[in-house]
Design a protein around this motif. Structure first.
Motif, short mmCIF file in Angstrom:
data_model
loop_
_atom_site.label_atom_id
_atom_site.label_comp_id
_atom_site.label_asym_id
_atom_site.label_seq_id
_atom_site.Cartn_x
_atom_site.Cartn_y
_atom_site.Cartn_z
N ASP A 1 0.81 -1.21 0.00
CA ASP A 1 0.00 0.00 0.00
C ASP A 1 0.85 1.27 0.00
OD1 ASP A 1 -2.54 -1.26 -0.01
OD2 ASP A 1 -2.29 -1.73 2.11
N ARG B 1 -7.84 -1.04 -6.00
CA ARG B 1 -8.08 -2.46 -5.74
C ARG B 1 -7.59 -3.37 -6.87
NH1 ARG B 1 -7.55 -1.69 -1.13
NH2 ARG B 1 -9.11 -0.66 0.08
N ARG C 1 -6.88 -8.47 0.34
CA ARG C 1 -6.32 -7.32 -0.37
C ARG C 1 -4.99 -7.70 -1.01
NH1 ARG C 1 -5.23 -2.81 -3.15
NH2 ARG C 1 -3.89 -1.32 -2.13
#
Length: 165
Positions: free
Chosen positions: A35, A44, A75
């Motif tokens: 991230d 995403r 994720r």
């Protein structure tokens, strides 16, 4: 303590680091943050420029691992998708223990591994504790979380005056 907060190198982006840089510094393996390093935390989908970067790493015989503090397993799994990349979530990178475990498991020496991330207080401090090479990159987007924004003020004091080498 201050030494543990200082990255060995700083670049604007993980994608701006030339493949020759890794060879020059003996780096054969990258432990990359997810991230705000490889992709914005709002995105995403895995961007096409990541696939090109990963192909360049593979062609240069550089192994890539994704090591994330993200608590959402899906994720990280979704980002990796069908690529043959080993990954970890909930890594607690700041203590460096997982980095040491991975080096032992994959028979790596600290000098051949680079930890690349956008956070001094997690990526850089953890990589330095494990005695690896550390590369700080600018975050892809500005953080919305007020706590993270406050931490970034502190982290900016740890960024070296020069970029790259």
């Amino acid at each position: 303590m201050i030494k543990k907060l200082r990255p060995n190198f700083y670049f604007k982006s993980i994608y701006a680091i030339p493949m020759e840089f890794y060879k020059k510094h003996g780096i054969t393996t990258i432990f990359a943050d997810l991230d705000n390093t490889l992709v914005s935390d709002e995105n995403r989908k895995r961007p096409a420029h990541f696939d090109r970067w990963y192909a360049d790493c593979s062609n240069a015989k550089i192994k890539v691992f994704i090591v994330s503090n993200n608590r959402h397993k899906e994720r990280v799994r979704a980002f990796v998708g069908d690529l043959p990349i080993s990954w970890w979530h909930l890594a607690r990178k700041q203590n460096g223990k997982l980095f040491c475990k991975l080096m032992e498991e994959y028979t790596l020496s600290p000098r051949e591994v680079a930890v690349i991330g956008d956070r001094v207080t997690t990526d850089i401090i953890g990589g330095n504790r494990a005695k690896m090479q550390t590369i700080l990159v600018a975050p892809i987007i500005k953080d919305k979380n007020i706590f993270i924004r406050f931490i970034r003020i502190f982290e900016k004091r740890c960024i070296p005056a020069i970029e790259g080498e």
